[in-house]
Motif scaffolding. Structure first.
Motif, PDB file in Angstrom:
ATOM      1  N   MET A   1       0.848  -1.185   0.000  1.00  0.00           N
ATOM      2  CA  MET A   1       0.000   0.000   0.000  1.00  0.00           C
ATOM      3  C   MET A   1       0.888   1.241   0.000  1.00  0.00           C
ATOM      4  N   LYS A   2       0.461   2.265  -0.724  1.00  0.00           N
ATOM      5  CA  LYS A   2       1.201   3.520  -0.777  1.00  0.00           C
ATOM      6  C   LYS A   2       1.084   4.235   0.567  1.00  0.00           C
ATOM      7  N   LYS A   3       2.058   5.128   0.813  1.00  0.00           N
ATOM      8  CA  LYS A   3       2.097   5.827   2.095  1.00  0.00           C
ATOM      9  C   LYS A   3       2.000   7.338   1.905  1.00  0.00           C
ATOM     10  N   ALA A   4       1.224   7.967   2.784  1.00  0.00           N
ATOM     11  CA  ALA A   4       1.092   9.427   2.782  1.00  0.00           C
ATOM     12  C   ALA A   4       1.433   9.960   4.170  1.00  0.00           C
ATOM     13  N   LEU A   5       2.241  11.003   4.192  1.00  0.00           N
ATOM     14  CA  LEU A   5       2.598  11.668   5.441  1.00  0.00           C
ATOM     15  C   LEU A   5       1.739  12.917   5.566  1.00  0.00           C
ATOM     16  N   LEU A   6       1.014  13.023   6.664  1.00  0.00           N
ATOM     17  CA  LEU A   6       0.145  14.168   6.935  1.00  0.00           C
ATOM     18  C   LEU A   6       0.744  14.931   8.113  1.00  0.00           C
ATOM     19  N   LEU A   7       1.378  16.048   7.812  1.00  0.00           N
ATOM     20  CA  LEU A   7       2.055  16.856   8.829  1.00  0.00           C
ATOM     21  C   LEU A   7       1.164  18.020   9.245  1.00  0.00           C
ATOM     22  N   HIS A   8       1.238  18.384  10.521  1.00  0.00           N
ATOM     23  CA  HIS A   8       0.440  19.517  10.986  1.00  0.00           C
ATOM     24  C   HIS A   8       1.236  20.445  11.885  1.00  0.00           C
ATOM     25  N   SER A   9       0.890  21.712  11.768  1.00  0.00           N
ATOM     26  CA  SER A   9       1.343  22.754  12.681  1.00  0.00           C
ATOM     27  C   SER A   9       0.061  23.387  13.187  1.00  0.00           C
ATOM     28  N   SER A  10      -0.376  22.966  14.368  1.00  0.00           N
ATOM     29  CA  SER A  10      -1.702  23.319  14.862  1.00  0.00           C
ATOM     30  C   SER A  10      -1.622  23.814  16.295  1.00  0.00           C
ATOM     31  N   ARG A  11      -2.404  24.841  16.612  1.00  0.00           N
ATOM     32  CA  ARG A  11      -2.435  25.362  17.971  1.00  0.00           C
ATOM     33  C   ARG A  11      -3.607  24.802  18.779  1.00  0.00           C
ATOM     34  N   GLU A  12      -4.789  24.860  18.213  1.00  0.00           N
ATOM     35  CA  GLU A  12      -5.995  24.474  18.952  1.00  0.00           C
ATOM     36  C   GLU A  12      -6.574  23.145  18.516  1.00  0.00           C
ATOM     37  N   GLY A  13      -6.028  22.560  17.445  1.00  0.00           N
ATOM     38  CA  GLY A  13      -6.467  21.232  17.042  1.00  0.00           C
ATOM     39  C   GLY A  13      -7.352  21.145  15.812  1.00  0.00           C
ATOM     40  N   GLN A  14      -7.798  22.269  15.255  1.00  0.00           N
ATOM     41  CA  GLN A  14      -8.681  22.200  14.090  1.00  0.00           C
ATOM     42  C   GLN A  14      -7.929  21.686  12.862  1.00  0.00           C
ATOM     43  N   THR A  15      -6.665  22.034  12.733  1.00  0.00           N
ATOM     44  CA  THR A  15      -5.863  21.535  11.607  1.00  0.00           C
ATOM     45  C   THR A  15      -5.737  20.016  11.685  1.00  0.00           C
ATOM     46  N   ASP A  36       3.055  15.562  14.069  1.00  0.00           N
ATOM     47  CA  ASP A  36       3.220  16.967  14.439  1.00  0.00           C
ATOM     48  C   ASP A  36       4.505  17.483  13.792  1.00  0.00           C
ATOM     49  N   LEU A  37       4.386  18.471  12.942  1.00  0.00           N
ATOM     50  CA  LEU A  37       5.536  19.026  12.242  1.00  0.00           C
ATOM     51  C   LEU A  37       6.592  19.543  13.211  1.00  0.00           C
ATOM     52  N   HIS A  38       6.183  19.984  14.378  1.00  0.00           N
ATOM     53  CA  HIS A  38       7.099  20.548  15.366  1.00  0.00           C
ATOM     54  C   HIS A  38       8.004  19.489  15.994  1.00  0.00           C
ATOM     55  N   SER A  39       7.631  18.238  15.839  1.00  0.00           N
ATOM     56  CA  SER A  39       8.473  17.162  16.378  1.00  0.00           C
ATOM     57  C   SER A  39       8.821  16.144  15.299  1.00  0.00           C
ATOM     58  N   ALA A  40       8.856  16.593  14.065  1.00  0.00           N
ATOM     59  CA  ALA A  40       9.048  15.690  12.925  1.00  0.00           C
ATOM     60  C   ALA A  40      10.492  15.590  12.464  1.00  0.00           C
ATOM     61  N   SER A  41      11.439  15.956  13.305  1.00  0.00           N
ATOM     62  CA  SER A  41      12.841  15.980  12.873  1.00  0.00           C
ATOM     63  C   SER A  41      13.363  14.604  12.472  1.00  0.00           C
ATOM     64  N   SER A  42      12.801  13.557  13.030  1.00  0.00           N
ATOM     65  CA  SER A  42      13.296  12.208  12.718  1.00  0.00           C
ATOM     66  C   SER A  42      12.508  11.530  11.585  1.00  0.00           C
ATOM     67  N   VAL A  43      11.522  12.223  11.028  1.00  0.00           N
ATOM     68  CA  VAL A  43      10.720  11.642   9.954  1.00  0.00           C
ATOM     69  C   VAL A  43      11.493  11.725   8.641  1.00  0.00           C
ATOM     70  N   ASN A  44      11.517  10.600   7.928  1.00  0.00           N
ATOM     71  CA  ASN A  44      12.194  10.554   6.634  1.00  0.00           C
ATOM     72  C   ASN A  44      11.139  10.688   5.535  1.00  0.00           C
ATOM     73  N   LEU A  45      11.068  11.837   4.922  1.00  0.00           N
ATOM     74  CA  LEU A  45      10.067  12.096   3.894  1.00  0.00           C
ATOM     75  C   LEU A  45      10.210  11.166   2.700  1.00  0.00           C
ATOM     76  N   ALA A  46      11.398  10.648   2.479  1.00  0.00           N
ATOM     77  CA  ALA A  46      11.636   9.738   1.354  1.00  0.00           C
ATOM     78  C   ALA A  46      10.849   8.441   1.492  1.00  0.00           C
ATOM     79  N   ASP A  47      10.400   8.116   2.705  1.00  0.00           N
ATOM     80  CA  ASP A  47       9.639   6.895   2.948  1.00  0.00           C
ATOM     81  C   ASP A  47       8.179   6.991   2.482  1.00  0.00           C
ATOM     82  N   TYR A  48       7.766   8.161   2.029  1.00  0.00           N
ATOM     83  CA  TYR A  48       6.361   8.394   1.703  1.00  0.00           C
ATOM     84  C   TYR A  48       6.176   8.716   0.223  1.00  0.00           C
ATOM     85  N   ASP A  49       5.033   8.317  -0.306  1.00  0.00           N
ATOM     86  CA  ASP A  49       4.700   8.619  -1.694  1.00  0.00           C
ATOM     87  C   ASP A  49       4.190  10.049  -1.849  1.00  0.00           C
TER      88      ASP A  49
END
Length: 174
Positions: A1-15, A36-49
């Motif tokens: 199955m293909k993979k999608a990374l959904l990153l967010h920068s959200s304050r109140e949670g609506q995003t 959470d984009l604010h803690s995504a330093s270890s995420v490898n974007l190459a792993d996602y389609d």
């Protein structure tokens, strides 16, 4: 199955709520990971389609960490099927809910070295009872100036969920 990374920068949670709705639309074709984009330093974007970034506006600005993330991952964002959307209360007004009509998207495109091929704008939500006193007073002041809801006992969701689904479908077909 293909993979999608959904990153967010959200304050109140609506995003995050918007991304979760998009995840439902995509889940039959993509294994989605919400991060959470604010803690995504270890995420490898190459792993996602595909990569989708959602960010909220607070007091007229996107979080600086969004721009730092983009600069760090610029080359891979340009290679990937990647999209961006902005969540703000101004988008509750007709004409302000499109990339062309959003001052925040215009500012983003001016400041960002990444120019996403797909961009969305969604109205957020007012969660007055959840805000700290300072935020509640400031947001109420801004809403008074812009003709919005000022009753601090209310929670009002302005998000157009049909528009969110439509954007999800466009992201899927990128």
């Amino acid at each position: 199955m293909k993979k999608a990374l959904l990153l967010h920068s959200s304050r109140e949670g609506q995003t995050v709520k918007i991304l979760r709705a998009m995840e439902k639309t995509l889940s039959d074709e993509y294994q989605c990971e919400l991060v959470d984009l604010h803690s995504a330093s270890s995420v490898n974007l190459a792993d996602y389609d595909k990569v989708l970034i959602g960010a909220s506006i607070r007091y007229g600005h996107l979080n600086k960490k969004l721009y730092q993330f983009i600069e760090t991952h610029l080359s891979i964002l340009k290679e990937k099927k990647a999209a961006f959307f902005c969540v703000n209360l101004t988008a509750r007004k007709p004409g302000k809910d499109t990339p062309e009509g959003s001052v925040y998207v215009k500012k983003f495109l001016k400041l960002s070295p990444w120019q996403p091929e797909l961009i969305g704008v969604f109205a957020g939500a007012l969660y007055y009872p959840r805000y700290r006193l300072f935020d509640r007073v400031m947001i109420q002041f801004i809403m008074r100036i812009t003709g919005g809801e000022t009753d601090t006992t209310k929670e009002v969701e302005y998000t157009n969920w049909d528009k969110v689904t439509e954007f999800s479908e466009r992201f899927r077909s990128l």
